[in-house]
Structure formats: C-alpha cells, structure tokens
Design a protein around this motif. Sequence first.
Motif, PDB file in Angstrom:
ATOM      1  N   LEU A 129      -1.432   7.845  -2.787  1.00 49.41           N
ATOM      2  CA  LEU A 129      -1.974   9.103  -3.277  1.00 49.41           C
ATOM      3  C   LEU A 129      -3.029   9.695  -2.351  1.00 49.41           C
ATOM      4  N   SER A 130      -3.795   8.855  -1.674  1.00 49.73           N
ATOM      5  CA  SER A 130      -4.817   9.455  -0.812  1.00 49.73           C
ATOM      6  C   SER A 130      -4.165  10.046   0.428  1.00 49.73           C
ATOM      7  N   THR A 131      -3.045   9.476   0.855  1.00 44.08           N
ATOM      8  CA  THR A 131      -2.282  10.081   1.944  1.00 44.08           C
ATOM      9  C   THR A 131      -1.785  11.461   1.534  1.00 44.08           C
ATOM     10  N   GLU A 132      -1.300  11.551   0.320  1.00 46.99           N
ATOM     11  CA  GLU A 132      -0.799  12.837  -0.175  1.00 46.99           C
ATOM     12  C   GLU A 132      -1.903  13.883  -0.159  1.00 46.99           C
ATOM     13  N   LEU A 133      -3.081  13.459  -0.564  1.00 54.66           N
ATOM     14  CA  LEU A 133      -4.212  14.375  -0.574  1.00 54.66           C
ATOM     15  C   LEU A 133      -4.589  14.768   0.860  1.00 54.66           C
ATOM     16  N   ILE A 141      -2.531  15.108   3.323  1.00 55.63           N
ATOM     17  CA  ILE A 141      -1.549  16.104   3.754  1.00 55.63           C
ATOM     18  C   ILE A 141      -1.901  17.462   3.154  1.00 55.63           C
TER      19      ILE A 141
END
Lengths: 205, 205
Positions: A192-196, A198
Amino acid sequence: MSDRIPSATVARLPRYLRCLSDMAQETSTTSSEAIAEVAGVNSAQVRKDLSYLGSHGTRGVGYDIDELRAQIRKALGLVSDHGVVIVGAGNLGSALANYRGFENWGFKIDAVVDADEQKIGRQVDGLVVESMSDLEKIVEERSIRIGIIATPPQVVQLVADRLMDAGIKSILNLAPATIKPHEGVSVRRVDLSTELGILAYHLKR
Amino acid sequence: MSDRIPSATVARLPRYLRCLSDMAQETSTTSSEAIAEVAGVNSAQVRKDLSYLGSHGTRGVGYDIDELRAQIRKALGLVSDHGVVIVGAGNLGSALANYRGFENWGFKIDAVVDADEQKIGRQVDGLVVESMSDLEKIVEERSIRIGIIATPPQVVQLVADRLMDAGIKSILNLAPATIKPHEGVSVRRVDLSTELGILAYHLKR
DNA sequence: TAGATTGTTAATCGATTAACAATC
DNA sequence: TAGATTGTTAATCGATTAACAATC
C-alpha cells in the motif's frame, strides 16, 4: 486446460467477473462494449481476453452473463473452495479476515495465526487467533494451499519459508518486503505504501 | 521537469526506494546488480529506470545510496508532506490509519471520516473519526489532495465524486468498484479479492 | 435482409533485456 | 593498467487496439 493465458489477461479476469455480477441483475446478456465500459478498458481488449477462454459469445448478440461468469470462474480455478491462512492478526490481517467478498469467490479463511501471545485466543470475525508455532501443523492438517502474509516486513521471508515448507503453493504478500519463492510457488505482492508513492508522482503535474 | 517517466518505471521506483533504505545501513554505495537482486528485477531494468531520473551513478563504482534515494524521492514528488484523508473507518480504513511507513514517505493522515454515527468520535491511531457530512469542509480547510477510499463498493463513485469536487487530485481506491475520474484526477485501485483471484489461477498447475 | 456484435488478424505501441562502449 | 559498473543502444518480446470478415 487450453493454452497459457497471458498474465495481463489473468489480472483482468477477476475484474470482469465482478462487473458481470453487478450486471446480472438487469439483463441476462451483455456485450464486450458494456463490459469494457464498466471495467474501464477497451472493448477489443475484452473480446481478446475472453477469446482465451474459448468462444462463448454469440455474434450479433453478445455474451450470456451466467455462462460467461462460469467460464471465467473455471479459467481462474475459482470452482472449488480454497483454504486460506492469514499470518499476522494485526490491523491488516484482521481487516482481511473480515473482508467480505472472499467467500463469494470460493475462498475460505481457515486460520489466522500470530506470533504475539497477547493476540492468541482473540476472536477475529468468528475465527480464533492461533499460535504461530502451530503454523505447519495447521497448514498440513487443514490442507491449506494459500497463505496471506500481513506481518512486519522483517519476518516476511521467514514466514514465507515456513509456509512454503508446509505446502503452501500461493502467497499474497501485503508486507513491504520481497519474497524469494521456492520452485513452483507463486507469490503476489500488494504494498500500500508503494501505491501511495505512485499516487504522489501523479500529483505533481 | 525532465520528460515523462514510463508508468512501469514509476511503479518500480517506490520499491527501489525501500530497497535502498534497507541497504543504507551497510554501505554508502550500491550497484544496479545489488538493487536488482533485492528488488527482484533485471539489473538492466534498474539502470534503465534510474536513467530516467538523470545520470547519478558512477561507472565502475555504482550509485551513492543517499543521493539516489534523494533523486527518487524528488522524481516521485515525495519531498513535501502530502495530506491524506481516509474515507471509511472500518477494518481496512483503520488498518491504513495505523499503517506505519506512510509517514516515512512524507504522507500524513489528516483525517478519517465515516458515515456511521456509531464510529464518529472513536479514536483511530490518535485521530478522531469525523463525520462524512463534513468531508468537503475537512478537505478544503486542510488543503488535502489525496484520498483513500475504504468504503463499501456501493458508495465508491459517490464518495469519489465528493472528494474530487472538494479538490482531491489523487485517489487510492481499496474497494472493489470502478471509479470514473474527473479530468486531471488520477485514480489507482487495489482490490484484494482480485489479487486472490489471480492467485487461484496460479494454483491450478 | 439490415443491424449488431463477435472473434481474429495485423499494425502499433510500449516494456524488457542482452550487449557493449564509455569511463571511473 | 585491469577490473568494475554505468548509461544507452538496439533487438526482442509481449500487450493493446483498430479494423473487419464472419455470422447471429
């Protein structure tokens, strides 16, 4: 069976399946155009994706929703129940245990385990949190083949190794760490932090 | 600045960033080979990806970890703090509010809202759950530009419309529903049951 | 038949990676 | 200099999509 379905197609099939569920109320038949609209993709892509499952549409008419759903479920292997073990009864793990929709897809959460003594014995959506030390026993006795990892990143590889040694064949990793899979085991990661991260990029312009 | 970075590269940059954080303890310099190893990708891909940020490596030596981290953060726009509102204080929303790592990346959860009267006023990781009816006021007053949707799928588009009307520019959608974005708004979706569906496919062989 | 929509081809587009000259 | 590793090219691979014949 049939030939290998391209990974990009496999990733879209569950989405189509959900779109079809939403449509099923209204009509019994649908078109690639309609699915594309709801799923947010190109209609040629929908037809191409569906063609990997064989030809189940009718030219000039479209697709029978119920039949198409059955075909997609079959292609994805969602026909029989899959047992799932969740490792980590923290916030994310508990959220998952409660996650509706898993059942609808033929997934059954069989166990939630945690290493923290404090959490063992607690109820999480009808399941009792079990001890991490019983992990192998649980996986083997209940013939579980899917594991979801929702632990701190430091222990991810350790947990994954134990799961794979115990016979788990597919792992969904929700912790921000990379897993080296054993031969024949497939791993997916959602971070989820990767998604954020991006998302932040797109915020710039 | 610079040219558009390919989306596949953008998606990998946050991962590299995390790998670099892990490495920083041991050495001050690293190589594309080492990053590739940890991130689980090809080393040529790492070099190619990093080349979009400009040339920050030294031939024969490698990359300075701290400098590279700074460059990636800059490219992703992670330099200033981004305010975030979480809509939905259920299991998933609460898990996110508690999610460590967001802060490390320059994200600050500014508000958690919910439509359920029961939940309003509750504490979630130091934040008080606020009323959904104050959503617009909260977003505008606190200049929030990122929204995370963790609501039931039925209300996703409604919530998204309200967020976008209030000025939100990026949305991370964790509910199983498709959002029609307004002009200039970017939306990312993470659907856990879709991920599990993909996992089932790989279980077959 | 006329209209609609599939299934598939072929063109296009974008992403990955082997290879290697540049250079520390 | 010899060894290492980048930055970049060009080949390859795979995914997307426009277009249209097939056919209901």
